[in-house]
Design an enzyme around this catalytic site. Structure first.
Site, PDB file in Angstrom:
ATOM      1  N   VAL A 240      33.706  -6.606  -5.787  1.00 29.05           N
ATOM      2  CA  VAL A 240      32.666  -6.893  -6.854  1.00 29.05           C
ATOM      3  C   VAL A 240      32.052  -5.456  -6.979  1.00 29.05           C
ATOM      4  CG1 VAL A 240      30.818  -8.205  -7.818  1.00 29.05           C
ATOM      5  CG2 VAL A 240      32.448  -9.101  -6.386  1.00 29.05           C
ATOM      6  N   HIS A 447      51.649 -39.398  23.161  1.00 27.44           N
ATOM      7  CA  HIS A 447      52.566 -39.501  22.106  1.00 27.44           C
ATOM      8  C   HIS A 447      51.657 -40.739  21.063  1.00 27.44           C
ATOM      9  CE1 HIS A 447      55.823 -39.475  19.166  1.00 27.44           C
ATOM     10  NE2 HIS A 447      56.123 -40.617  19.245  1.00 27.44           N
TER      11      HIS A 447
END
Ligand code: NAD
Length: 474
Positions: A240, A447
């Site tokens: 900017v 799992h």
């Protein structure tokens, strides 16, 4: 081991580095004074950083997930946002935690002084209390944990509430229609995501060719792709050049690397271009403490400064400017003061960006290995092959291990995906324990969880992952 615990210690700054140091010193039997301008310990992390931003990011994730739920046959009405209550909830989170630290200080008999400290000599401090009264106090040792503050870009200095740093953005005064985020690092992406989820059209400008410059590109890619959908624009190689207050908005001149400019008006601008260490401590010139060229207080591996009575920890002494690094440094400094044989030399400090997906890494990165011409084997497990990731409808993640080809030791871990910030701790432990790829492959992971992807990436290294098929080379 000779232990010195009957010392009188001052800790300046009560963020994670400071309060961790103060509490351990008290636990070791030292007499401790903790000095900070806030009502309770907590520092930037709890008052204006990690904690309020994570509370808001939790809300952002909920909103984003409610949009995605449409794909699963659940259609939520658009959320009604009660900003005052949201702000109140965030402030309560902060109050609960900082109040808790206040209680912990009292329980440990730490003397908490709400005020500011200045050096009169290496071991004498003048503390000016919040009510204006002051006192001079003498100590055996002083620990500096003064933290950091947002860096300022001269071209972006404008006195208007429309220009914000992270503190202003966390205040959540309104939900602006448009927001320009200057800097695509941790803060820009985390807070930019919060505002985008609340309904603001967010544009991020980043001066470098990619977001999160410290992270490996393959970890950033899935985040970049998702952010492209959430945000109005991501402008790379862009800075900017100037900002102008037009009353009804901020006109910003955006400049690309090749010199092209464009002007755009935004309701608010968040400047998040890094942080600067707080090393300009009043009276520091009366001590032997040395400050380096980038403003960091110079310390050795025991966190001792060039003044033997003064130690320094946290953001004020160097990168990475992360709360968990500060806490460990704080504890190391206290142990060194107590006479323990210690040094701050971690093999891995985790970094976590709490965006959605999260990006987390520790130890060696692939970019670093390339830059240092270090030979490493990289084993990647794509989450598209993870049952848990599929049940969450978040298959874009990836887990990777960097492995030493000779010793098969795990040198680095990188994860992008939901929950990556929680999972990276396993990587840190693996590195600190000098784990081999085989150790990880043989460790039974539950799992179905995302944590299995760590084990599976070790299996990928050996070419034996159950959940993906890689034909053997040669
Ligand atoms: P940062 O270093 O993460 O990112 C700053 C970004 O701004 C960089 O990508 C840089 O290239 C870019 N930049 C610099 N000047 C620019 C300019 N003029 N125009 C456009 N882009 C520019 O810094 P931050 O986001 O401000 O955060 C500061 C620090 O705070 C972090 O480095 C981190 O240590 C800490 N932090 C950590 C967490 C976390 O652990 N999740 C969250 C927030 C902040």
């Amino acid at each position: 081991m000779s232990e010195t615990t009957n010392l009188n210690i001052a800790v300046i700054g009560a963020g994670p580095g400071g309060y961790a140091a103060a509490f351990l010193a008290a636990d070791l039997g030292m007499s401790v004074t903790l000095i900070d301008p806030e009502l309770n310990p907590g520092g930037v992390c709890l008052y204006r950083g990690c904690i309020p931003s994570k509370a808001l990011l939790h809300v952002a994730k909920l909103i984003e997930e409610s949009h995605q739920a449409k794909d699963w046959g659940i259609d939520f009405a658009p959320p009604k946002i009660d900003l005052a209550r949201l702000r109140g909830w965030k402030e309560n989170v902060v109050k609960k935690l900082t109040g808790g630290l206040g209680v912990l200080s009292k329980q440990r008999k730490v003397r908490y002084l709400q005020g500011r400290a200045a050096f009169e000599s290496s071991t004498t401090l003048h503390v000016t209390r919040a009510d204006g009264s002051g006192e001079s106090l003498a100590f055996d040792r002083v620990i500096l944990a003064t933290g950091s503050r947002p860096a300022i870009v001269p071209a972006l200095k404008l006195e208007t509430p429309r220009m914000m740093d992270s503190t202003g953005a966390l205040n959540l005064e309104d939900i602006p229609g448009t927001l320009l985020v200057v800097g695509g690092g941790y803060i820009g992406l985390e807070l930019g995501s919060v505002y985008a989820a609340l309904g603001t059209r967010v544009t991020v400008v980043e001066m470098l060719p990619g977001l999160l410059p410290g992270a490996d590109r393959d970890l950033v890619l899935p985040l970049h792709k998702r952010l492209e959908k959430m945000l109005d624009g991501i402008l790379l190689n862009t800075t900017v050049a100037s900002v102008k207050d037009e009353g009804s908005g901020i006109r910003a001149t955006l400049k690309t690397q090749d010199g092209a400019t464009q002007e755009k008006v935004f309701d608010r601008v968040l400047v998040s271009v890094g942080r600067k260490p707080n090393s300009e401590i009043s009276g520091l010139d009366k001590t032997r403490v040395q400050v380096g060229p980038r403003g960091f207080i110079q310390v050795n591996k025991q966190l001792q400064t060039d003044d033997p009575d003064i130690y320094a920890v946290g953001d004020a002494v160097g990168e990475p400017m992360l709360a968990h690094k500060a806490m460990h440094e704080g504890r190391t400094a206290v142990e060194a003061i107590a006479g323990h044989k210690v040094a701050f030399e971690p093999n891995a400090i985790p970094a976590v960006v709490f965006t959605d997906p999260e990006v987390a890494w520790c130890g060696l990165t692939e970019t670093q290995a390339q830059n240092e011409n270090r030979e490493v084997k990289v084993a990647k497990f794509p989450w598209a092959a993870s049952g848990r990731a599929i049940t969450l409808d978040r298959p874009e993640g990836m887990t990777k291990l960097l492995i030493d080809p000779q010793t098969e030791r795990v040198l680095g871990v990188g994860i992008v995906g939901v929950g990556a910030g929680e999972m990276i701790a396993e990587g840190v432990l693996a590195i600190e324990m000098a784990a081999l790829a085989k150790d990880i492959a043989l460790t039974i992971h539950p799992h179905p969880t995302l944590s299995e992807t760590v084990m599976e990436s070790a299996e990928v290294f050996f070419g034996t992952s159950t959940d993906i098929y890689r034909p053997k080379r040669g």
